[in-house]
Structure formats: C-alpha cells, structure tokens
Scaffold this active site. Structure first.
Site, PDB file in Angstrom:
ATOM      1  CB  CYS A  92      45.116  70.739  34.881  1.00 20.12           C
ATOM      2  SG  CYS A  92      44.452  69.962  36.530  1.00 20.12           S
ATOM      3  CD  GLU A 118      49.622  68.490  35.999  1.00 21.72           C
ATOM      4  OE1 GLU A 118      48.570  68.924  35.711  1.00 21.72           O
ATOM      5  OE2 GLU A 118      49.360  67.976  36.913  1.00 21.72           O
ATOM      6  CG  ASN A 137      47.243  76.332  37.510  1.00 28.17           C
ATOM      7  OD1 ASN A 137      48.791  77.012  37.889  1.00 28.17           O
ATOM      8  ND2 ASN A 137      46.894  76.386  38.984  1.00 28.17           N
ATOM      9  CD  GLU A 152      42.919  78.424  39.701  1.00 29.62           C
ATOM     10  OE1 GLU A 152      42.876  79.654  40.812  1.00 29.62           O
ATOM     11  OE2 GLU A 152      43.431  77.599  40.605  1.00 29.62           O
ATOM     12  CB  CYS A 160      44.416  65.754  39.503  1.00 31.08           C
ATOM     13  SG  CYS A 160      43.573  66.483  37.359  1.00 31.08           S
TER      14      CYS A 160
HETATM   15  N1  THU Z   1      46.162  71.633  39.328  1.00 30.01           N
HETATM   16  C1  THU Z   1      46.879  71.699  38.552  1.00 30.01           C
HETATM   17  O1  THU Z   1      47.258  72.192  37.758  1.00 30.01           O
HETATM   18  N2  THU Z   1      47.954  70.266  37.668  1.00 30.01           N
HETATM   19  C2  THU Z   1      47.262  69.368  38.973  1.00 30.01           C
HETATM   20  O2  THU Z   1      47.361  67.805  38.449  1.00 30.01           O
HETATM   21  C3  THU Z   1      46.277  69.477  39.826  1.00 30.01           C
HETATM   22  C4  THU Z   1      46.118  71.059  40.155  1.00 30.01           C
HETATM   23  C5  THU Z   1      45.836  73.097  39.390  1.00 30.01           C
HETATM   24  C6  THU Z   1      43.637  73.281  39.520  1.00 30.01           C
HETATM   25  C7  THU Z   1      44.180  74.596  39.820  1.00 30.01           C
HETATM   26  O3  THU Z   1      43.963  75.734  39.076  1.00 30.01           O
HETATM   27  C8  THU Z   1      44.937  73.939  41.308  1.00 30.01           C
HETATM   28  O4  THU Z   1      45.764  73.933  40.959  1.00 30.01           O
HETATM   29  C9  THU Z   1      44.269  73.653  42.673  1.00 30.01           C
HETATM   30  O5  THU Z   1      43.379  72.595  42.672  1.00 30.01           O
END
Ligand code: THU
Length: 137
Positions: free
Chosen positions: A63, A65, A52, A54, A96
């Site tokens: 994310c 994935e 991930n 940000e 998610c």
């Molecule tokens: N996140 C992912 O990388 N994958 C997911 O399936 C769920 C959430 C990340 C997004 C964000 O950077 C952090 O987790 C918190 O939501």
C-alpha cells in the site's frame, strides 16, 4: 460521529498534496487499476512519499501509506505529524486496517487528509484506529 470531516481542498497542506499527487502518478497498480499516493510530514519537517506497488503475486502488493512509512523510517525519522492520501475514489479511500496499524507506529495522533477528485476530508490516526496494538510505551 462520522470519522471523516469534509473540508475545503485549500485547507490541505499544499506541499504534502503535491508530493502525494506525484506519488499517485507513479503508482504501479496494473492488477487493481486503483492508484494511491501518500505523503507524510516527518517531525523534522521532511516529506516522505509512497505509492502502492502491486505484484503479480497479489498478496505481495504494498500500500502507498506503508511505502511512505518505509521511506520515513529508512532515513532515520521516527515520527510524523500529518499524512495526505490521494486516490480517485468516492467515497474517499481511507487507509486500510493494516495501514492504520503501520501509521500508528510513528504517528499515533497524526492528522490524516484524504483527497480525491470528489473532495477532501480530514481525520486522524487515532480516530481511524482506536485502541491499536502497542508494545512500546
Ligand atoms: N491500497 C493502498 O495503497 N492503500 C490503502 O489504504 C488501501 C488500498 C492499494 C492496495 C492495492 O494496490 C489497491 O489499493 C487496491 O486495493
């Protein structure tokens, strides 16, 4: 039926787990503090990983994935058979909703392994996303 089956850590493919853990170590998550790493096995056997990433404009965050899927598609692969997702969460972090749809594009029945310091679980994209949106048959 619960969608996640607890499994021994030793059943998680070791090469994918190592790639997902390396991506987890490289995650950029200064805002949430929640790191995620993912690694896919392409249909050709190649491995693509993602973390991930940000952004100060929170909605632009990506994310793990989806980062991995971008890597898979960018090298021309169009299918994967399994994915390992690593996070430090209990209960484990499941992909998610948006990631489920993105995973289903190239791996509609792929195996999904979830790993955290608290255990390992096995499920699949079709279990996580029944009746996802489809345009191409
Ligand atoms: N996140 C992912 O990388 N994958 C997911 O399936 C769920 C959430 C990340 C997004 C964000 O950077 C952090 O987790 C918190 O939501």
């Amino acid at each position: 039926m619960h969608p996640l089956a607890a499994v021994p850590l030793a059943t998680v493919p070791a090469d994918l787990l190592a790639a997902a853990q390396a991506a987890f170590d490289h995650a950029y998550a200064p805002y949430s503090g929640f790191r995620v790493g993912a690694a896919l096995r392409g249909a050709d056997g190649g491995i693509d990983a993602g973390a991930n990433v940000e952004n100060a404009s929170y909605g632009l965050s990506r994310c793990a994935e989806q980062s991995a899927i971008q890597a898979l598609a960018t090298r021309g692969e169009r299918a994967f058979t399994e994915v390992v997702v690593v996070a430090d969460a209990d209960p484990p972090a499941t992909p998610c909703g948006a990631c489920r749809q993105v995973l289903a594009e190239f791996g509609p029945t792929a195996t999904v392994w979830l790993v955290s310091p608290h255990g390992a679980w096995r499920t699949s994209v079709d279990v996580l996303l029944p009746a996802g949106f489809v345009l191409l048959r």
